[in-house]
Write a protein that holds these residues in place. Structure first.
Motif, mmCIF file in Angstrom:
data_model
loop_
_atom_site.group_PDB
_atom_site.id
_atom_site.type_symbol
_atom_site.label_atom_id
_atom_site.label_comp_id
_atom_site.label_asym_id
_atom_site.label_seq_id
_atom_site.Cartn_x
_atom_site.Cartn_y
_atom_site.Cartn_z
ATOM 1 N N ASN A 10 43.294 29.270 44.731
ATOM 2 C CA ASN A 10 44.646 29.817 43.613
ATOM 3 C C ASN A 10 44.893 31.131 43.904
ATOM 4 O O ASN A 10 44.244 31.309 44.758
ATOM 5 C CB ASN A 10 43.470 29.550 42.858
ATOM 6 C CG ASN A 10 41.917 31.065 43.165
ATOM 7 O OD1 ASN A 10 41.069 30.193 43.761
ATOM 8 N ND2 ASN A 10 42.131 32.532 42.452
ATOM 9 N N PRO A 11 46.290 30.683 43.322
ATOM 10 C CA PRO A 11 46.884 32.209 44.232
ATOM 11 C C PRO A 11 45.850 33.626 43.428
ATOM 12 O O PRO A 11 44.732 33.780 42.462
ATOM 13 C CB PRO A 11 48.178 32.499 43.311
ATOM 14 C CG PRO A 11 48.422 31.254 42.284
ATOM 15 C CD PRO A 11 46.573 30.484 42.320
ATOM 16 N N PRO A 12 45.437 34.517 43.846
ATOM 17 C CA PRO A 12 45.355 35.773 44.376
ATOM 18 C C PRO A 12 45.179 36.057 43.251
ATOM 19 O O PRO A 12 43.792 36.971 42.343
ATOM 20 C CB PRO A 12 45.840 36.742 44.980
ATOM 21 C CG PRO A 12 46.929 36.440 45.621
ATOM 22 C CD PRO A 12 47.183 35.019 45.201
ATOM 23 N N HIS A 13 46.084 36.251 42.035
ATOM 24 C CA HIS A 13 46.572 36.953 41.094
ATOM 25 C C HIS A 13 45.561 36.120 39.442
ATOM 26 O O HIS A 13 45.483 36.800 38.827
ATOM 27 C CB HIS A 13 47.950 37.497 40.659
ATOM 28 C CG HIS A 13 48.996 36.468 40.136
ATOM 29 N ND1 HIS A 13 49.100 35.735 41.663
ATOM 30 C CD2 HIS A 13 49.456 35.300 39.267
ATOM 31 C CE1 HIS A 13 49.495 34.522 41.340
ATOM 32 N NE2 HIS A 13 50.005 34.535 39.343
ATOM 33 N N LEU A 14 45.540 35.175 40.122
ATOM 34 C CA LEU A 14 44.368 34.283 39.311
ATOM 35 C C LEU A 14 42.867 33.649 39.764
ATOM 36 O O LEU A 14 42.790 33.948 40.444
ATOM 37 C CB LEU A 14 45.306 32.922 39.358
ATOM 38 C CG LEU A 14 47.044 33.324 38.833
ATOM 39 C CD1 LEU A 14 47.486 31.493 38.188
ATOM 40 C CD2 LEU A 14 46.684 33.648 37.198
ATOM 41 N N GLY A 15 42.388 34.370 37.904
ATOM 42 C CA GLY A 15 40.669 33.564 38.367
ATOM 43 C C GLY A 15 41.019 32.437 38.979
ATOM 44 O O GLY A 15 41.596 31.440 38.044
ATOM 45 N N ALA A 53 45.891 27.472 40.008
ATOM 46 C CA ALA A 53 44.577 28.178 39.939
ATOM 47 C C ALA A 53 42.876 27.205 39.973
ATOM 48 O O ALA A 53 41.759 28.105 39.978
ATOM 49 C CB ALA A 53 44.320 29.152 38.595
#
Length: 251
Positions: free
Chosen positions: A15-20, A49
């Protein structure tokens, strides 16, 4: 495919780092396939994510792949729901692990599931014909032709009879999403329908003019979108109301 004596590394798309992270999908490739072939699918599901992991071809490393999947299931860093996905032989293998209880899963995603009758009737074809039965997508064809990505002719290797016996979908009580090409010559759609009909909670989605590589065919965007809708419903729970409802505009 170049002969490899050691099991290929697990391939990861996160997942992208800004999304849990919202869940985990473990992909089991088909006959002769390198896990890197699922980069397009994995990166797309990962972008929404989910954590995606692709393991090795179970027809070459059956015990090792089973062990890898068990370790991934026990990994506390990988969030639930835990979905086991597979294409071709990987789909049959994944169904067998779930049906036998060897690996506890929250759902199954099966693409291009082989049937016993179709597998017994399969006859090897020249490589150019094999490409055509796999996919109509020119990008995926190019990836298949890259050295080391797939073993030519492996698609026609008979699968172990015990795999079919173990993959009893009637014993799978978790949700099952099936993606299948309507023009699949390796595992014809009409032969796979009764297999899925035995499952208590299966949804079969056919892809118009689709070939055998249902996750990587020309309709790969539709396949990925269908998978994401399934994953989001799974997160909401079996008793949750529908997320999106098609409204009737005319009585």
């Amino acid at each position: 495919m170049t002969s490899v004596s050691t099991v290929p590394d697990v391939i990861a798309w996160d997942n992208p780092p800004h999304l849990g992270p919202r869940g985990t999908v473990v992909v089991v490739p088909g006959r002769g396939e390198d896990p890197r072939l699922y980069e397009r699918f994995g990166s797309r599901i990962g972008a929404d994510a989910y954590r995606v992991r692709a393991v090795a071809d179970p027809t070459r490393w059956e015990d090792d792949v089973t062990g890898l999947i068990r370790r991934l299931r026990a990994d506390g860093e990988l969030p639930r729901p835990f979905v086991l996905a597979g294409s071709d032989a990987g789909a049959l293998f994944a169904a067998g692990l779930a049906a036998s209880g060897e690996v506890a899963v929250d759902a199954l995603l099966l693409a291009g599931l082989p049937t016993r009758e179709a597998d017994a009737a399969a006859a090897a074809r020249p490589w150019e014909d094999e490409l055509g039965t796999r996919t109509a997508c020119p990008t995926h064809r190019g990836r298949l032709e890259t050295a080391g990505r797939v073993e030519h002719g492996a698609l026609y290797t008979p699968l172990p009879p015990r795999w079919f016996e173990r993959a009893d979908l009637a014993a799978v009580t978790v949700p099952v999403l099936a993606l299948h090409g309507a023009a699949d010559e390796i595992s014809p759609l009409d032969r796979v329908r009764p297999v899925y009909a035995a499952a208590p909670a299966a949804e079969l989605v056919s892809l118009a003019d689709g070939r055998h590589d249902a996750l990587n065919d020309i309709s790969h965007r539709t396949s990925a979108a269908t998978v994401l809708l399934f994953l989001e419903r799974l997160r909401a729970g079996a008793d949750a109301p529908a997320i999106a409802v098609r409204e009737e505009l005319h009585p």
